[in-house]
Design a protein around this motif. Sequence first.
Motif, PDB file in Angstrom:
ATOM      1  N   ASN A 190     -47.511 107.142  57.416  1.00  0.00           N
ATOM      2  CA  ASN A 190     -48.790 107.822  57.592  1.00  0.00           C
ATOM      3  C   ASN A 190     -48.642 109.030  58.504  1.00  0.00           C
ATOM      4  OD1 ASN A 190     -51.697 107.733  56.996  1.00  0.00           O
ATOM      5  ND2 ASN A 190     -51.936 107.431  59.183  1.00  0.00           N
ATOM      6  N   MET A 191     -47.833 108.888  59.552  1.00  0.00           N
ATOM      7  CA  MET A 191     -47.583 110.016  60.453  1.00  0.00           C
ATOM      8  C   MET A 191     -46.858 111.153  59.722  1.00  0.00           C
ATOM      9  SD  MET A 191     -48.964 109.138  63.316  1.00  0.00           S
ATOM     10  CE  MET A 191     -48.310 110.340  64.463  1.00  0.00           C
ATOM     11  N   TYR A 213     -54.604  94.938  59.247  1.00  0.00           N
ATOM     12  CA  TYR A 213     -55.676  95.946  59.251  1.00  0.00           C
ATOM     13  C   TYR A 213     -55.112  97.349  59.435  1.00  0.00           C
ATOM     14  CZ  TYR A 213     -55.415  96.258  64.382  1.00  0.00           C
ATOM     15  OH  TYR A 213     -55.007  96.478  65.666  1.00  0.00           O
ATOM     16  N   ARG A 214     -53.998  97.448  60.159  1.00  0.00           N
ATOM     17  CA  ARG A 214     -53.396  98.777  60.368  1.00  0.00           C
ATOM     18  C   ARG A 214     -52.946  99.376  59.035  1.00  0.00           C
ATOM     19  NH1 ARG A 214     -52.395  99.182  65.894  1.00  0.00           N
ATOM     20  NH2 ARG A 214     -52.162  97.207  67.002  1.00  0.00           N
ATOM     21  N   ALA A 215     -52.309  98.545  58.219  1.00  0.00           N
ATOM     22  CA  ALA A 215     -51.848  99.007  56.907  1.00  0.00           C
ATOM     23  C   ALA A 215     -53.030  99.404  56.040  1.00  0.00           C
ATOM     24  CB  ALA A 215     -51.025  97.916  56.226  1.00  0.00           C
ATOM     25  N   GLU A 221     -57.034 105.877  54.558  1.00  0.00           N
ATOM     26  CA  GLU A 221     -56.895 107.294  54.911  1.00  0.00           C
ATOM     27  C   GLU A 221     -56.215 108.068  53.783  1.00  0.00           C
ATOM     28  OE1 GLU A 221     -54.626 109.816  58.393  1.00  0.00           O
ATOM     29  OE2 GLU A 221     -55.616 107.945  58.957  1.00  0.00           O
ATOM     30  N   THR A 222     -55.210 107.449  53.191  1.00  0.00           N
ATOM     31  CA  THR A 222     -54.485 108.098  52.084  1.00  0.00           C
ATOM     32  C   THR A 222     -55.365 108.247  50.852  1.00  0.00           C
ATOM     33  OG1 THR A 222     -52.344 107.296  52.865  1.00  0.00           O
ATOM     34  CG2 THR A 222     -52.500 107.883  50.538  1.00  0.00           C
ATOM     35  N   TYR A 223     -56.038 107.175  50.459  1.00  0.00           N
ATOM     36  CA  TYR A 223     -56.905 107.228  49.279  1.00  0.00           C
ATOM     37  C   TYR A 223     -58.145 108.079  49.505  1.00  0.00           C
ATOM     38  CZ  TYR A 223     -54.194 103.458  47.098  1.00  0.00           C
ATOM     39  OH  TYR A 223     -53.192 102.707  46.525  1.00  0.00           O
TER      40      TYR A 223
END
Length: 405
Positions: A190-191, A213-215, A221-223
């Motif tokens: 993600n970074m 939950y982090r994943a 965020e990506t979608y």
Amino acid sequence: MRKVLFTVALLLTACFVSAQVSVVKEAKSLKSKPEEAAKAIEPALTNPETANDPETWKLAGDFQKAIYDEENMKLYLPGGQADTTKLYNSLAKMYDFYLKCDEIEQAKVQSGELKKPKFRKKNADALKTLRLNLVNGGGDAYNKGDYADALKYFGLFVDVVNEPMFADDDELKTDTLNALYACYATLAANMLKDNQAVIKYGNIGKNHKEEGYRALMCLAETYGQKEGGDSAKWLEVIKEGTELFPKQEYFVGNIMDYYIQKGMVDEGLVQINKLLATSETPYYLYVKGILLYEKKQYDDAIATFNKIISNNGDLVAEAYSKIGDCYFFPAQIIVEENAKLAIDDPKYNENESKIKELYEKAKPYYEKAKELKPDNKALWGNYLLNIYWKLNRAEYDSLEKELGY
């Protein structure tokens, strides 16, 4: 003439192959000096003849393991200074080379060239033994801000589980650490804005009971990106997050915003009431109050916000502000109506009285929000300014100065 040239070509090829074989022999002779041996064998890894020999890759992996072992030993010696970059790079290369060795060896077994694999068990044992050290490499890289290496190490930790050499290793496949470190691979991806890696590791990491939950946040965020995003997948992930991690406000807030934007307030109320039935947190109460406010059920909304205030925990200032909204914004509808009426219209004066009455009710709630959070002007600033303009010009002038208008 052609025959002579062909013979010369064969001789040149034989010399070239012989040269590559001698490279491997030279590397073997340097095994006590693993860094030199690792450099010596490099040409053999790209030559078609030696690169198709599993032993070439086994040797290359052995040299990298020896480099790793030397550096790792320094961590345990008094005053030892290990080169962690070299340490973890060698570990990753060892993985790559042993896995390549297994790939070539299995191809030869399948073709019948070999009866059975010679290196698989020893390589698999080494990879499995040192697997957790990939996590150390990932953590070290992540803490340095080297997210590419962090992704590489965490990714190797996760990916190796699916390698053919571990096809029958149930212990490895059911290791709960797979999902945990897939979460960290997702964070690193993600970074880097590596969407493919986020999706790959996020869908594994989301299954971890504590850290998943982090994943899911990274997946959302990506979608949710404007370009290349997927709104249907975003909603699916947000719903999944709400169900799997109901205490994470990120998912609840996003799903409620979605319901409000789509005019699906009733659906939102059903879901928030389910959550409140399991845990009556200030945040869930606040969300419910917002949804009731959106439905213009102001009395119910006020009762819900008052619960937050009576508990005297989080979001008290916000609850006071929203109660103010329950009076202020209905007044604005009357303000707009009056803007269309003549001043001598009897309805005008009647409306003015209603506006003042609603403003008087809103005023103490905004003032309380100001008292509790004086720096958060969004909770009270413009609302009080409008109210003071109507009710008390002296207070208006004072607040206008305070706000710097």
